[in-house]
Design a protein around this motif. Structure first.
Motif, PDB file in Angstrom:
ATOM      1  N   SER A  64       0.824  -1.218   0.000  1.00 35.32           N
ATOM      2  CA  SER A  64       0.000   0.000   0.000  1.00 35.32           C
ATOM      3  C   SER A  64       0.857   1.267   0.000  1.00 35.32           C
ATOM      4  CB  SER A  64      -0.954  -0.004   1.197  1.00 35.32           C
ATOM      5  OG  SER A  64      -1.776  -1.146   1.173  1.00 35.32           O
ATOM      6  N   ASN A  65       1.905   1.248  -0.825  1.00 37.30           N
ATOM      7  CA  ASN A  65       2.811   2.400  -0.952  1.00 37.30           C
ATOM      8  C   ASN A  65       3.407   2.848   0.377  1.00 37.30           C
ATOM      9  OD1 ASN A  65       2.779   2.796  -3.784  1.00 37.30           O
ATOM     10  ND2 ASN A  65       0.752   3.728  -3.642  1.00 37.30           N
ATOM     11  N   GLY A  66       3.625   1.891   1.275  1.00 34.18           N
ATOM     12  CA  GLY A  66       4.298   2.198   2.530  1.00 34.18           C
ATOM     13  C   GLY A  66       3.395   2.313   3.741  1.00 34.18           C
ATOM     14  N   ALA A  67       2.083   2.322   3.530  1.00 35.71           N
ATOM     15  CA  ALA A  67       1.170   2.456   4.664  1.00 35.71           C
ATOM     16  C   ALA A  67       1.069   1.174   5.479  1.00 35.71           C
ATOM     17  CB  ALA A  67      -0.224   2.872   4.181  1.00 35.71           C
ATOM     18  N   VAL A  68       1.387   0.041   4.861  1.00 32.65           N
ATOM     19  CA  VAL A  68       1.320  -1.251   5.549  1.00 32.65           C
ATOM     20  C   VAL A  68       2.645  -1.981   5.367  1.00 32.65           C
ATOM     21  CG1 VAL A  68       0.173  -3.505   5.659  1.00 32.65           C
ATOM     22  CG2 VAL A  68      -1.171  -1.440   5.163  1.00 32.65           C
ATOM     23  N   THR A  69       3.253  -2.386   6.477  1.00 31.84           N
ATOM     24  CA  THR A  69       4.435  -3.236   6.446  1.00 31.84           C
ATOM     25  C   THR A  69       4.090  -4.526   7.174  1.00 31.84           C
ATOM     26  OG1 THR A  69       5.921  -1.334   6.469  1.00 31.84           O
ATOM     27  CG2 THR A  69       6.865  -3.459   7.061  1.00 31.84           C
ATOM     28  N   ALA A  70       4.323  -5.650   6.505  1.00 36.59           N
ATOM     29  CA  ALA A  70       4.025  -6.950   7.103  1.00 36.59           C
ATOM     30  C   ALA A  70       5.298  -7.783   7.160  1.00 36.59           C
ATOM     31  CB  ALA A  70       2.954  -7.676   6.300  1.00 36.59           C
ATOM     32  N   ARG A  71       5.265  -8.754   8.043  1.00 38.90           N
ATOM     33  CA  ARG A  71       6.422  -9.644   8.230  1.00 38.90           C
ATOM     34  C   ARG A  71       5.934 -11.082   8.211  1.00 38.90           C
ATOM     35  NH1 ARG A  71       7.782 -11.482  13.016  1.00 38.90           N
ATOM     36  NH2 ARG A  71       6.709  -9.744  14.062  1.00 38.90           N
ATOM     37  N   PHE A  72       6.616 -11.937   7.454  1.00 41.07           N
ATOM     38  CA  PHE A  72       6.266 -13.348   7.439  1.00 41.07           C
ATOM     39  C   PHE A  72       6.459 -13.936   8.836  1.00 41.07           C
ATOM     40  CE2 PHE A  72       7.434 -12.629   2.969  1.00 41.07           C
ATOM     41  CZ  PHE A  72       6.306 -13.141   2.340  1.00 41.07           C
ATOM     42  N   ASP A  73       5.513 -14.788   9.252  1.00 38.33           N
ATOM     43  CA  ASP A  73       5.570 -15.382  10.587  1.00 38.33           C
ATOM     44  C   ASP A  73       4.890 -16.739  10.540  1.00 38.33           C
ATOM     45  OD1 ASP A  73       5.393 -16.109  13.242  1.00 38.33           O
ATOM     46  OD2 ASP A  73       4.719 -14.155  13.947  1.00 38.33           O
ATOM     47  N   ASP A  74       5.681 -17.798  10.649  1.00 39.86           N
ATOM     48  CA  ASP A  74       5.136 -19.153  10.579  1.00 39.86           C
ATOM     49  C   ASP A  74       4.190 -19.453  11.734  1.00 39.86           C
ATOM     50  OD1 ASP A  74       6.518 -19.703   8.268  1.00 39.86           O
ATOM     51  OD2 ASP A  74       8.230 -20.618   9.294  1.00 39.86           O
ATOM     52  N   ALA A  75       4.341 -18.740  12.832  1.00 45.13           N
ATOM     53  CA  ALA A  75       3.490 -19.000  13.996  1.00 45.13           C
ATOM     54  C   ALA A  75       2.097 -18.408  13.840  1.00 45.13           C
ATOM     55  CB  ALA A  75       4.154 -18.442  15.253  1.00 45.13           C
ATOM     56  N   SER A  76       1.925 -17.523  12.884  1.00 44.45           N
ATOM     57  CA  SER A  76       0.627 -16.888  12.674  1.00 44.45           C
ATOM     58  C   SER A  76      -0.250 -17.752  11.769  1.00 44.45           C
ATOM     59  CB  SER A  76       0.808 -15.513  12.038  1.00 44.45           C
ATOM     60  OG  SER A  76      -0.430 -14.988  11.606  1.00 44.45           O
ATOM     61  N   PRO A  77      -1.543 -17.844  12.051  1.00 46.07           N
ATOM     62  CA  PRO A  77      -2.444 -18.634  11.181  1.00 46.07           C
ATOM     63  C   PRO A  77      -2.446 -18.155   9.739  1.00 46.07           C
ATOM     64  CG  PRO A  77      -3.529 -18.068  13.251  1.00 46.07           C
ATOM     65  CD  PRO A  77      -2.254 -17.293  13.218  1.00 46.07           C
ATOM     66  N   THR A  78      -2.192 -16.869   9.524  1.00 44.64           N
ATOM     67  CA  THR A  78      -2.187 -16.323   8.172  1.00 44.64           C
ATOM     68  C   THR A  78      -0.823 -16.449   7.493  1.00 44.64           C
ATOM     69  OG1 THR A  78      -1.624 -14.117   8.998  1.00 44.64           O
ATOM     70  CG2 THR A  78      -3.965 -14.649   8.759  1.00 44.64           C
ATOM     71  N   GLY A  79       0.209 -16.774   8.280  1.00 33.04           N
ATOM     72  CA  GLY A  79       1.551 -16.831   7.734  1.00 33.04           C
ATOM     73  C   GLY A  79       2.283 -15.506   7.768  1.00 33.04           C
ATOM     74  N   TYR A  80       1.624 -14.479   8.306  1.00 33.11           N
ATOM     75  CA  TYR A  80       2.255 -13.160   8.399  1.00 33.11           C
ATOM     76  C   TYR A  80       1.662 -12.404   9.575  1.00 33.11           C
ATOM     77  CZ  TYR A  80      -2.099 -11.255   6.503  1.00 33.11           C
ATOM     78  OH  TYR A  80      -3.409 -10.915   6.331  1.00 33.11           O
ATOM     79  N   VAL A  81       2.343 -11.346   9.989  1.00 34.03           N
ATOM     80  CA  VAL A  81       1.800 -10.397  10.959  1.00 34.03           C
ATOM     81  C   VAL A  81       1.981  -8.995  10.378  1.00 34.03           C
ATOM     82  CG1 VAL A  81       2.196 -11.803  13.003  1.00 34.03           C
ATOM     83  CG2 VAL A  81       4.001 -10.272  12.190  1.00 34.03           C
ATOM     84  N   VAL A  82       1.045  -8.113  10.665  1.00 33.21           N
ATOM     85  CA  VAL A  82       1.175  -6.726  10.250  1.00 33.21           C
ATOM     86  C   VAL A  82       2.108  -6.039  11.233  1.00 33.21           C
ATOM     87  CG1 VAL A  82      -0.009  -4.532   9.892  1.00 33.21           C
ATOM     88  CG2 VAL A  82      -1.073  -6.669   9.130  1.00 33.21           C
ATOM     89  N   ASP A  83       3.243  -5.601  10.745  1.00 34.44           N
ATOM     90  CA  ASP A  83       4.276  -5.013  11.580  1.00 34.44           C
ATOM     91  C   ASP A  83       4.002  -3.531  11.842  1.00 34.44           C
ATOM     92  OD1 ASP A  83       7.032  -5.401  12.772  1.00 34.44           O
ATOM     93  OD2 ASP A  83       7.422  -3.731  11.413  1.00 34.44           O
ATOM     94  N   GLU A  84       3.463  -2.849  10.849  1.00 39.89           N
ATOM     95  CA  GLU A  84       3.104  -1.434  11.011  1.00 39.89           C
ATOM     96  C   GLU A  84       1.956  -1.112  10.062  1.00 39.89           C
ATOM     97  OE1 GLU A  84       5.435   2.732  11.501  1.00 39.89           O
ATOM     98  OE2 GLU A  84       5.717   1.745   9.568  1.00 39.89           O
ATOM     99  N   MET A  85       1.013  -0.314  10.556  1.00 38.95           N
ATOM    100  CA  MET A  85      -0.120   0.115   9.742  1.00 38.95           C
ATOM    101  C   MET A  85      -0.403   1.580  10.060  1.00 38.95           C
ATOM    102  SD  MET A  85      -3.863  -1.686   9.281  1.00 38.95           S
ATOM    103  CE  MET A  85      -4.394  -1.444  10.994  1.00 38.95           C
ATOM    104  N   ILE A  86      -0.263   2.453   9.063  1.00 39.91           N
ATOM    105  CA  ILE A  86      -0.444   3.891   9.241  1.00 39.91           C
ATOM    106  C   ILE A  86      -1.751   4.295   8.565  1.00 39.91           C
ATOM    107  CG2 ILE A  86       0.571   6.170   8.893  1.00 39.91           C
ATOM    108  CD1 ILE A  86       3.287   4.756   8.588  1.00 39.91           C
ATOM    109  N   THR A  87      -2.621   4.967   9.306  1.00 36.71           N
ATOM    110  CA  THR A  87      -3.947   5.287   8.788  1.00 36.71           C
ATOM    111  C   THR A  87      -4.197   6.797   8.793  1.00 36.71           C
ATOM    112  OG1 THR A  87      -4.964   5.077  10.981  1.00 36.71           O
ATOM    113  CG2 THR A  87      -4.853   3.083   9.606  1.00 36.71           C
ATOM    114  N   PHE A  88      -5.268   7.187   8.104  1.00 37.96           N
ATOM    115  CA  PHE A  88      -5.670   8.592   8.076  1.00 37.96           C
ATOM    116  C   PHE A  88      -7.173   8.671   7.810  1.00 37.96           C
ATOM    117  CE2 PHE A  88      -5.344   7.492   3.711  1.00 37.96           C
ATOM    118  CZ  PHE A  88      -5.990   8.444   2.936  1.00 37.96           C
TER     119      PHE A  88
END
Length: 260
Positions: A64-88
């Motif tokens: 999302s052009n930098g608004a969302v940064t995610a990180r792969f995570d095998d422990a998560s049911p989705t396979g990833y976690v949202v590391d940072e989310m910037i909103t407006f």
């Protein structure tokens, strides 16, 4: 090194074809000990299948052009976690644009789910769940991203309109069609990548970025080695340190191969 790759027009054609040899080249760069991540205007759910096709299953993704940064995570049911989310709050931008483009399509991103929109977009342009809602519901809460699509306009007309509206409280980029992405003020691929660079402990000069669009300009300027694709517009090439081949020439693959 940290190596950031745009997706559409850089490693993936607009016909959804990956550049020849790109998956093998990415694997070779990672085997050499470098961090390779996707840095895209695409939503998270649209980046994930590309990462899978490329064999990427660890590290970060800038979406999302930098608004969302995610990180792969095998422990998560989705396979990833949202590391940072910037909103407006998108209300002001949406109202201004709707006044000028009453027939345009508008959508806001629901991270990890899909989009709420005032009407359906052309098939295949947005991923995930598509929830058609009243226009006013698009700002029922803060969002990471707004997408504006006006099929009746050219990208040049869209750029002129965006500049004339004085959207000073957001960051926006116009795509290769009459398409605009709107993000929180100051949020770009570059701002997200700088944060990831710090988390990974990579030196500022040990960064490489490859891209082809106007939303890549900040990223190319940020990188120690910014590389524009051969088919990019002149302003994109001007922001880069060098120019590689076009998407048809697998220009990004040549850059990757130069790193091993």
């Amino acid at each position: 090194m940290l190596v950031a790759l745009d997706i559409d027009g850089t490693i993936l054609s607009h016909d959804d074809v990956l550049s020849d040899g790109v998956a093998d080249a990415i694997a070779a760069v990672r085997a050499a000990g470098h961090h390779v991540l996707l840095s895209s205007g695409r939503s998270l759910i649209a980046v994930l299948p590309i990462a899978e096709r490329l064999g990427l299953a660890e590290g970060y993704m800038v979406c999302s052009n930098g608004a969302v940064t995610a990180r792969f995570d095998d422990a998560s049911p989705t396979g990833y976690v949202v590391d940072e989310m910037i909103t407006f709050n998108p209300e002001n931008a949406l109202r201004l644009l709707r006044d000028q483009l009453p027939d345009a399509l508008f959508a806001v991103e629901d991270v990890g789910i899909g989009f709420r929109m005032n009407d359906l977009f052309p098939h295949g342009e947005l991923d995930g769940v598509h929830d058609v809602v009243d226009f006013e519901e698009l700002w029922s809460g803060e969002v990471t991203r707004v997408v504006v699509r006006n099929p009746g306009s050219t990208s040049e007309e869209f750029s002129a309109l965006a500049g004339s509206l004085g959207l000073s409280d957001v960051t926006y980029a116009v795509g290769w069609t009459a398409w605009m992405d709107i993000a929180p003020l100051g949020v770009t691929k570059a701002s997200a990548l700088e944060r990831v660079r710090g988390l990974l402990g990579v030196a500022p000069g040990a960064t490489v970025a490859v891209g082809d669009g106007s939303n890549d300009i900040d990223m190319l300027r940020w990188a120690g080695r910014g590389v524009a694709m051969g088919h990019a517009e002149p302003e994109v090439k001007a922001a880069a340190d060098e120019v590689t081949g076009s998407i048809d020439e697998a220009g990004a693959v040549a850059v990757l191969r130069s790193l091993v």
